[in-house]
Design a protein around this motif. Structure first.
Motif, short mmCIF file in Angstrom:
data_model
loop_
_atom_site.label_atom_id
_atom_site.label_comp_id
_atom_site.label_asym_id
_atom_site.label_seq_id
_atom_site.Cartn_x
_atom_site.Cartn_y
_atom_site.Cartn_z
N PHE A 53 39.31 -37.98 -55.49
CA PHE A 53 40.60 -38.58 -55.16
C PHE A 53 40.77 -39.76 -56.11
CE2 PHE A 53 43.05 -40.76 -51.40
CZ PHE A 53 44.19 -40.83 -52.17
N ARG A 54 41.63 -39.57 -57.13
CA ARG A 54 41.77 -40.57 -58.20
C ARG A 54 42.75 -41.69 -57.87
NH1 ARG A 54 42.84 -39.19 -64.51
NH2 ARG A 54 42.78 -41.32 -65.24
N GLU A 55 43.97 -41.32 -57.42
CA GLU A 55 44.95 -42.37 -57.11
C GLU A 55 46.16 -41.81 -56.37
OE1 GLU A 55 47.36 -44.18 -60.24
OE2 GLU A 55 46.84 -42.53 -61.56
N VAL A 56 46.93 -42.73 -55.79
CA VAL A 56 48.25 -42.41 -55.26
C VAL A 56 49.22 -42.96 -56.29
CG1 VAL A 56 49.91 -42.77 -53.41
CG2 VAL A 56 47.48 -42.49 -52.87
N ARG A 57 49.90 -42.04 -56.99
CA ARG A 57 50.80 -42.46 -58.09
C ARG A 57 52.02 -43.19 -57.57
NH1 ARG A 57 51.93 -37.45 -61.78
NH2 ARG A 57 49.80 -36.76 -62.00
N ASP A 58 52.63 -42.65 -56.53
CA ASP A 58 53.78 -43.32 -55.92
C ASP A 58 53.81 -42.95 -54.46
OD1 ASP A 58 55.88 -41.01 -55.47
OD2 ASP A 58 55.10 -40.73 -57.50
N ASP A 59 54.36 -43.83 -53.66
CA ASP A 59 54.45 -43.59 -52.22
C ASP A 59 55.81 -44.08 -51.75
OD1 ASP A 59 54.11 -43.20 -49.53
OD2 ASP A 59 52.24 -44.35 -49.38
N ASP A 119 56.90 -54.32 -43.70
CA ASP A 119 56.51 -55.65 -44.17
C ASP A 119 55.06 -55.76 -44.62
OD1 ASP A 119 59.06 -56.61 -43.70
OD2 ASP A 119 58.61 -57.13 -41.61
N GLU A 120 54.37 -54.63 -44.76
CA GLU A 120 52.97 -54.67 -45.16
C GLU A 120 52.74 -53.72 -46.33
OE1 GLU A 120 50.31 -53.82 -41.91
OE2 GLU A 120 51.66 -54.80 -40.50
N PRO A 121 52.45 -54.26 -47.50
CA PRO A 121 52.12 -53.36 -48.61
C PRO A 121 50.83 -52.61 -48.29
CG PRO A 121 51.78 -55.65 -49.25
CD PRO A 121 52.38 -55.66 -47.88
N THR A 122 50.78 -51.35 -48.67
CA THR A 122 49.60 -50.54 -48.39
C THR A 122 48.47 -50.92 -49.35
OG1 THR A 122 51.00 -48.72 -47.67
CG2 THR A 122 48.72 -48.18 -48.20
N ASP A 123 47.33 -51.24 -48.79
CA ASP A 123 46.14 -51.51 -49.58
C ASP A 123 45.68 -50.18 -50.18
OD1 ASP A 123 43.63 -52.06 -50.63
OD2 ASP A 123 42.78 -52.77 -48.74
N PRO A 124 45.61 -50.06 -51.50
CA PRO A 124 45.19 -48.79 -52.11
C PRO A 124 43.85 -48.29 -51.59
CG PRO A 124 46.01 -50.29 -53.78
CD PRO A 124 45.92 -51.07 -52.50
N ASN A 125 42.95 -49.19 -51.21
CA ASN A 125 41.65 -48.78 -50.70
C ASN A 125 41.72 -48.18 -49.30
OD1 ASN A 125 40.16 -49.57 -53.01
ND2 ASN A 125 40.42 -51.69 -52.36
N ALA A 126 42.87 -48.30 -48.64
CA ALA A 126 43.03 -47.75 -47.30
C ALA A 126 43.46 -46.28 -47.33
CB ALA A 126 44.05 -48.57 -46.52
N TYR A 127 43.91 -45.79 -48.48
CA TYR A 127 44.40 -44.41 -48.55
C TYR A 127 43.31 -43.39 -48.25
CZ TYR A 127 48.99 -45.50 -50.57
OH TYR A 127 50.26 -45.94 -50.78
N ARG A 128 43.69 -42.37 -47.48
CA ARG A 128 42.83 -41.23 -47.17
C ARG A 128 43.66 -39.96 -47.35
NH1 ARG A 128 40.21 -45.07 -47.42
NH2 ARG A 128 38.61 -45.87 -46.03
N ALA A 129 43.16 -39.03 -48.15
CA ALA A 129 43.84 -37.75 -48.38
C ALA A 129 43.13 -36.68 -47.57
CB ALA A 129 43.82 -37.40 -49.86
#
Length: 138
Positions: A53-59, A119-129
């Protein structure tokens, strides 16, 4: 008489068994749903396929605490490794493609968490696919 304990040398196989092979899930089976955190890698048993899992390009998904006219989409970038080749692919939560075929296998994105909040930006480290790998041609 007291029993003496001695420290034995560990064989390379024992060391590998103790240390494991990297972070995250050690391995999954075909047709098994699994979850990867950002940066995690998993091996698909008996396929020679490794997925990172490399990245979330856009959300642009609709925040859970908002009312939206469109559900939105997130694009997840994965690295597929087979033999000597690495392939980077992108799959989506809503738009196509939601799945990709690599050789004899089909990789499908089933979901992405966490859902955005206003009102809360998503922490990239919190992503789970949440993903599944199946045979492409049953």
């Amino acid at each position: 008489m007291a029993k003496r304990c001695s420290m034995k040398l560990l064989t390379p196989l024992t060391v590998l068994a103790v240390l494991g092979c990297g972070d995250g899930p050690a391995g999954i089976q075909l047709d098994q749903e699994f979850t990867l955190a950002l940066g995690e890698t998993v091996d698909v048993a008996q396929t020679g396929l490794r997925i990172t899992f490399r990245e979330v390009r856009d959300d642009s998904r609709c925040p859970v605490d908002a009312v939206c006219l469109w559900a939105g989409n997130a694009t997840v970038e994965l690295v597929l490794q087979r033999a000597l080749a690495d392939t980077t692919v992108a799959v989506n939560t809503l738009l196509e493609p939601r799945a990709v075929v690599s050789g004899d296998y089909r990789l499908e994105l089933l979901g992405l968490t966490p859902q955005p909040r206003i009102d809360e930006p998503t922490d990239p480290n919190a992503y789970r696919a949440r993903l599944r790998v199946a045979t492409a041609h049953p």
